[in-house]
Design an enzyme around this catalytic site. Structure first.
Site, PDB file in Angstrom:
ATOM      1  N   THR A 101     -65.336-160.797 -26.924  1.00 25.55           N
ATOM      2  CA  THR A 101     -64.739-160.598 -28.253  1.00 25.55           C
ATOM      3  C   THR A 101     -63.510-161.488 -28.416  1.00 25.55           C
ATOM      4  OG1 THR A 101     -65.525-158.333 -28.406  1.00 25.55           O
ATOM      5  CG2 THR A 101     -63.612-158.899 -29.762  1.00 25.55           C
ATOM      6  N   ASP A 115     -58.092-162.032  -5.079  1.00 28.84           N
ATOM      7  CA  ASP A 115     -58.464-162.106  -3.667  1.00 28.84           C
ATOM      8  C   ASP A 115     -58.788-160.744  -3.069  1.00 28.84           C
ATOM      9  OD1 ASP A 115     -58.057-164.900  -3.461  1.00 28.84           O
ATOM     10  OD2 ASP A 115     -55.901-164.583  -3.281  1.00 28.84           O
ATOM     11  N   GLU A 125     -52.869-166.211 -17.137  1.00 27.95           N
ATOM     12  CA  GLU A 125     -52.439-167.188 -18.131  1.00 27.95           C
ATOM     13  C   GLU A 125     -53.400-167.128 -19.311  1.00 27.95           C
ATOM     14  OE1 GLU A 125     -51.770-171.965 -18.850  1.00 27.95           O
ATOM     15  OE2 GLU A 125     -52.729-171.281 -17.011  1.00 27.95           O
TER      16      GLU A 125
END
Length: 176
Positions: A101, A115, A125
């Site tokens: 969306t 990890d 980001e």
């Protein structure tokens, strides 16, 4: 192997996988939908060189705030975080994706891997679209695909972002 909703529910029930808070809409067909937290940092446009070996004040590079809503401006970069605190066992890694969306608005996130052994709120980001997009804290925003590794990691994640909450800036700002 990508985990199904059944696999994820078994791991949550056993306590091997922790998602807090866990909502009814978190576990999906093949992963977890994670919600936005209320902190964000906008990258500043500057000619100041960011030197990771001799970092200046992070306020020269980031403008950080918290709010229940904020606008992702066109082509600007931001750091956001998840509302959920995630704890992965040593045999699971996570692939972070934008929910479709939000991708359909033109917002973009670079490839991100969580990890094996990581725990904390995820910092991601986000890059703005061609037009401003308003986001709200608590919106389902990310899809975390859990991948079972053939063998557990010999050295699960134990880096400087372990246990993070809120938006965490790059670790070299902590060297001072």
């Amino acid at each position: 192997m990508i985990l199904s909703d059944r696999d994820i529910k078994i791991l949550l029930k056993s306590g091997e996988l922790i998602i807090n808070p866990l909502s009814d809409d978190t576990v999906r067909e093949n992963g977890l939908d994670l919600k936005l937290g209320n902190e964000y940092c906008a990258f500043k446009k500057t000619d100041t060189v960011l030197d990771p070996n001799n970092p200046k004040d992070p306020k020269e590079f980031y403008e950080c705030n918290s709010s229940n809503s904020f606008i992702i401006e066109p082509h600007r970069h931001y750091l956001l975080h998840t509302l959920e605190y995630v704890k992965l066992p040593s045999y699971l890694a996570g692939l972070v994706n934008l929910r479709s969306t939000w991708a359909r608005t033109g917002i973009y996130i670079p490839s991100t891997v969580t990890d094996a052994g990581f725990e904390g709120q995820l910092t991601i980001e986000v890059i703005g679209s061609e037009f401003p997009v308003k986001l709200y804290s608590g919106d389902r925003f990310l899809h975390l695909i859990l991948v079972k590794m053939e063998t557990p990691s010999e050295k699960p994640y134990d880096g400087s972002y372990k246990g993070q909450t809120g938006v965490k800036l790059p670790k070299f700002f902590n060297k001072k």
